[in-house]
Every structure is written in C-alpha cells, then in structure tokens.
Design a protein around this motif. Structure first.
Motif, mmCIF file in Angstrom:
data_model
loop_
_atom_site.group_PDB
_atom_site.id
_atom_site.type_symbol
_atom_site.label_atom_id
_atom_site.label_comp_id
_atom_site.label_asym_id
_atom_site.label_seq_id
_atom_site.Cartn_x
_atom_site.Cartn_y
_atom_site.Cartn_z
ATOM 1 N N SER A 27 -15.053 -17.570 3.327
ATOM 2 C CA SER A 27 -16.127 -16.815 2.688
ATOM 3 C C SER A 27 -16.128 -15.369 3.150
ATOM 4 O O SER A 27 -16.255 -14.437 2.360
ATOM 5 C CB SER A 27 -17.481 -17.461 3.011
ATOM 6 O OG SER A 27 -17.524 -18.801 2.562
ATOM 7 N N ALA A 28 -15.957 -15.186 4.454
ATOM 8 C CA ALA A 28 -15.957 -13.832 4.995
ATOM 9 C C ALA A 28 -14.790 -13.016 4.456
ATOM 10 O O ALA A 28 -14.945 -11.873 4.042
ATOM 11 C CB ALA A 28 -15.894 -13.873 6.531
ATOM 12 N N LEU A 29 -13.596 -13.612 4.462
ATOM 13 C CA LEU A 29 -12.416 -12.882 4.013
ATOM 14 C C LEU A 29 -12.481 -12.559 2.532
ATOM 15 O O LEU A 29 -12.025 -11.502 2.089
ATOM 16 C CB LEU A 29 -11.155 -13.701 4.312
ATOM 17 C CG LEU A 29 -10.821 -13.886 5.797
ATOM 18 C CD1 LEU A 29 -9.668 -14.872 5.957
ATOM 19 C CD2 LEU A 29 -10.459 -12.566 6.446
ATOM 20 N N THR A 30 -13.062 -13.472 1.754
ATOM 21 C CA THR A 30 -13.087 -13.272 0.310
ATOM 22 C C THR A 30 -14.088 -12.214 -0.106
ATOM 23 O O THR A 30 -13.778 -11.321 -0.894
ATOM 24 C CB THR A 30 -13.415 -14.594 -0.408
ATOM 25 O OG1 THR A 30 -12.399 -15.557 -0.080
ATOM 26 C CG2 THR A 30 -13.446 -14.403 -1.912
ATOM 27 N N VAL A 31 -15.306 -12.277 0.422
ATOM 28 C CA VAL A 31 -16.325 -11.329 -0.037
ATOM 29 C C VAL A 31 -16.151 -9.950 0.577
ATOM 30 O O VAL A 31 -16.689 -8.969 0.075
ATOM 31 C CB VAL A 31 -17.757 -11.843 0.265
ATOM 32 C CG1 VAL A 31 -18.005 -13.156 -0.428
ATOM 33 C CG2 VAL A 31 -18.004 -11.971 1.769
ATOM 34 N N SER A 32 -15.363 -9.831 1.645
ATOM 35 C CA SER A 32 -15.225 -8.518 2.279
ATOM 36 C C SER A 32 -14.080 -7.716 1.706
ATOM 37 O O SER A 32 -14.069 -6.491 1.812
ATOM 38 C CB SER A 32 -14.987 -8.686 3.787
ATOM 39 O OG SER A 32 -13.701 -9.227 4.030
ATOM 40 N N GLY A 33 -13.086 -8.373 1.105
ATOM 41 C CA GLY A 33 -11.914 -7.638 0.658
ATOM 42 C C GLY A 33 -11.226 -6.957 1.820
ATOM 43 O O GLY A 33 -11.015 -5.752 1.824
ATOM 44 N N ARG A 34 -10.844 -7.745 2.822
ATOM 45 C CA ARG A 34 -10.329 -7.182 4.058
ATOM 46 C C ARG A 34 -8.951 -6.544 3.909
ATOM 47 O O ARG A 34 -8.501 -5.823 4.784
ATOM 48 C CB ARG A 34 -10.254 -8.293 5.120
ATOM 49 C CG ARG A 34 -10.052 -7.793 6.517
ATOM 50 C CD ARG A 34 -9.744 -8.916 7.464
ATOM 51 N NE ARG A 34 -8.417 -9.469 7.230
ATOM 52 C CZ ARG A 34 -7.908 -10.466 7.936
ATOM 53 N NH1 ARG A 34 -8.627 -11.044 8.864
ATOM 54 N NH2 ARG A 34 -6.696 -10.921 7.687
ATOM 55 N N GLY A 35 -8.264 -6.783 2.791
ATOM 56 C CA GLY A 35 -6.909 -6.291 2.646
ATOM 57 C C GLY A 35 -6.834 -4.803 2.372
ATOM 58 O O GLY A 35 -7.378 -3.976 3.074
ATOM 59 N N TRP A 36 -6.164 -4.436 1.286
ATOM 60 C CA TRP A 36 -5.947 -3.037 0.967
ATOM 61 C C TRP A 36 -7.180 -2.362 0.370
ATOM 62 O O TRP A 36 -7.265 -1.135 0.355
ATOM 63 C CB TRP A 36 -4.789 -2.916 -0.032
ATOM 64 C CG TRP A 36 -3.461 -3.064 0.603
ATOM 65 C CD1 TRP A 36 -2.737 -4.220 0.750
ATOM 66 C CD2 TRP A 36 -2.674 -2.033 1.202
ATOM 67 N NE1 TRP A 36 -1.558 -3.971 1.395
ATOM 68 C CE2 TRP A 36 -1.488 -2.631 1.685
ATOM 69 C CE3 TRP A 36 -2.851 -0.661 1.369
ATOM 70 C CZ2 TRP A 36 -0.499 -1.906 2.321
ATOM 71 C CZ3 TRP A 36 -1.861 0.064 2.006
ATOM 72 C CH2 TRP A 36 -0.693 -0.563 2.473
ATOM 73 N N ALA A 37 -8.110 -3.132 -0.144
ATOM 74 C CA ALA A 37 -9.222 -2.550 -0.895
ATOM 75 C C ALA A 37 -10.035 -1.526 -0.105
ATOM 76 O O ALA A 37 -10.280 -0.418 -0.610
ATOM 77 C CB ALA A 37 -10.120 -3.656 -1.437
ATOM 78 N N PRO A 38 -10.505 -1.826 1.116
ATOM 79 C CA PRO A 38 -11.300 -0.816 1.829
ATOM 80 C C PRO A 38 -10.531 0.481 2.050
ATOM 81 O O PRO A 38 -11.095 1.571 1.931
ATOM 82 C CB PRO A 38 -11.620 -1.513 3.159
ATOM 83 C CG PRO A 38 -11.552 -2.973 2.852
ATOM 84 C CD PRO A 38 -10.434 -3.100 1.859
ATOM 85 N N ALA A 39 -9.228 0.365 2.376
ATOM 86 C CA ALA A 39 -8.426 1.567 2.607
ATOM 87 C C ALA A 39 -8.290 2.386 1.326
ATOM 88 O O ALA A 39 -8.377 3.615 1.345
ATOM 89 C CB ALA A 39 -7.049 1.173 3.132
ATOM 90 N N THR A 40 -8.083 1.700 0.209
ATOM 91 C CA THR A 40 -7.936 2.396 -1.069
ATOM 92 C C THR A 40 -9.237 3.066 -1.478
ATOM 93 O O THR A 40 -9.253 4.226 -1.920
ATOM 94 C CB THR A 40 -7.492 1.415 -2.161
ATOM 95 O OG1 THR A 40 -6.286 0.760 -1.748
ATOM 96 C CG2 THR A 40 -7.244 2.131 -3.469
ATOM 97 N N LEU A 41 -10.345 2.341 -1.332
ATOM 98 C CA LEU A 41 -11.645 2.936 -1.667
ATOM 99 C C LEU A 41 -11.923 4.144 -0.780
ATOM 100 O O LEU A 41 -12.469 5.156 -1.230
ATOM 101 C CB LEU A 41 -12.753 1.898 -1.492
ATOM 102 C CG LEU A 41 -12.713 0.675 -2.412
ATOM 103 C CD1 LEU A 41 -13.894 -0.239 -2.115
ATOM 104 C CD2 LEU A 41 -12.720 1.093 -3.875
ATOM 105 N N GLY A 42 -11.529 4.040 0.487
ATOM 106 C CA GLY A 42 -11.727 5.148 1.402
ATOM 107 C C GLY A 42 -10.932 6.367 0.992
ATOM 108 O O GLY A 42 -11.433 7.493 1.025
ATOM 109 N N ALA A 43 -9.675 6.153 0.585
ATOM 110 C CA ALA A 43 -8.833 7.277 0.177
ATOM 111 C C ALA A 43 -9.372 7.942 -1.082
ATOM 112 O O ALA A 43 -9.383 9.174 -1.192
ATOM 113 C CB ALA A 43 -7.402 6.798 -0.050
ATOM 114 N N VAL A 44 -9.836 7.129 -2.027
ATOM 115 C CA VAL A 44 -10.369 7.681 -3.271
ATOM 116 C C VAL A 44 -11.618 8.506 -3.004
ATOM 117 O O VAL A 44 -11.828 9.572 -3.595
ATOM 118 C CB VAL A 44 -10.675 6.541 -4.270
ATOM 119 C CG1 VAL A 44 -11.444 7.079 -5.472
ATOM 120 C CG2 VAL A 44 -9.387 5.867 -4.725
#
Length: 208
Positions: free
Chosen positions: A16-33
């Motif tokens: 549940s934690a891993l799925t709802v957090s998007g721990r993979g590339w998503a936070p880094a990509t959102l941060g760059a954008v």
C-alpha cells in the motif's frame, strides 16, 4: 492464525505504501518539472531515496537491539509517509513562490533532504520487515508470503508511478505526493488498529 496475520500485515502495508507514494521515478520527475534543472535534477532526486537507505544501512547496528520490531516498523512507516507528504508540500510551495533564477535550488535541497529521510525510514523498515517475515511466518507459508512480498515490492513502485503521473496530469503536479502521503498515514493507522498484534510483536518471542 495470528502469526500469519503479521506476515500479511507486513506485505499488504508495504504494498500500500509503495503503490500510493509512487516511490520510483515519479517524485524525481515531478520535482524536475516544478523546480527546474532538467535531467540533473531528475538524477539527483531519483538517487536521493536510495542514498538515504544506503546511509542508514551503514549505521544499522543499533537495529539489533530493538525487540519491539512491529512498533518500530509503525514508527518509521509514519516517518516515511510524512516525508512523502512533505515532499508534495515543498512542490506546492515552489509553485506558489517560484524561483526567478530558473532552477529553484533551495527547493531542490529541501526535497533532497526530505526524500533522503524517507529513504532512511524505508531502509530501517526493510530491516525489520525482513526479520519478522523470517521469524514469525510458519515454514509452510514462508515461501508464499515472501513471494507476495517480493511481487509487491517490485511492482508497487511501478504502479505508483502510473497513479502519480495520472493524478498529477488531472489535478496539480504536487497533489499526488500530498495525497499519497496522507493516504499512507491513514492506511498505516487502519492496519495498526485492525492488527494490534503487529504493533505488539516481540523479537524475543516471535509470535504476535
């Protein structure tokens, strides 16, 4: 039995934690954008989570003295969830008060620290999760529970990336991290309430 419920709680809670957090590339990509810096920002932010986990593993000797491992997982899981929510708040702040110099260095530094804390918390959680799965789950079920755990840990972040991207495209770019962090806090609270034996798990008496 109750012992099996501990293994299920560990696996389901992690997924549940891993799925709802998007721990993979998503936070880094959102941060760059949001913060600028292009691929350099993506590289730094995507490595930060793992760096936090690696750092804490180098100083993990103290974990051997923790006997309330279930309670420890609950605590670091709350820290992990809070770090994801705070990461979203940092992005929100960057949207409200954008940098006039292109790259928002201050926000990137804050995000690096926040994600590193989340990675360290997840690293500690991984140590205790593995110990509980090995000690508390009956031999006849250990393979099944471990397989479920491996599938969740491998697939959860990828599903989280898809969910994070979809939510960010429909709502605000910071919203999936804030929503994901809050959702994790609620999921943890519900699981702890529904499985009090997990919180009371004792390393020296490996049964809930």
């Amino acid at each position: 039995g109750e012992t099996v419920s501990v293994g299920k709680t560990v696996s389901v809670g992690s997924g549940s934690a891993l799925t709802v957090s998007g721990r993979g590339w998503a936070p880094a990509t959102l941060g760059a954008v949001t913060l600028g810096g292009g691929v350099t920002t993506v590289g730094v932010l995507s490595a930060t989570f793992a760096a936090g986990a690696m750092f804490i593993s180098l100083f993990s000797g103290w974990t051997g003295g923790v006997w309330r491992q279930g309670a420890a997982i609950v605590v670091v899981s709350y820290i992990y969830a809070a770090s994801i929510a705070v990461a979203g708040v940092i992005l929100l702040a960057a949207v409200i008060w954008p940098s006039h110099h292109g790259t928002n260095t201050a926000a990137i530094v804050a995000l690096v620290i926040t994600l590193a804390i989340g990675g360290a918390a997840d690293g500690v959680s991984a140590i205790f999760r593995g110990a509980i799965l090995l000690a508390a789950v009956p031999d006849a079920l250990r393979g099944r529970v471990q397989s479920l755990f491996s599938i969740i840990v491998t697939g959860g972040p990828r599903v989280g990336d898809v969910v994070t991207g979809a939510v960010a495209s429909v709502f605000a770019i910071w919203s999936p991290l804030v929503a994901g962090g809050v959702a994790m806090l609620l999921v943890i609270w519900v699981l702890v309430r529904r499985t009090p034996s997990f919180r009371e798990y004792d390393r020296d008496d490996p049964k809930p």
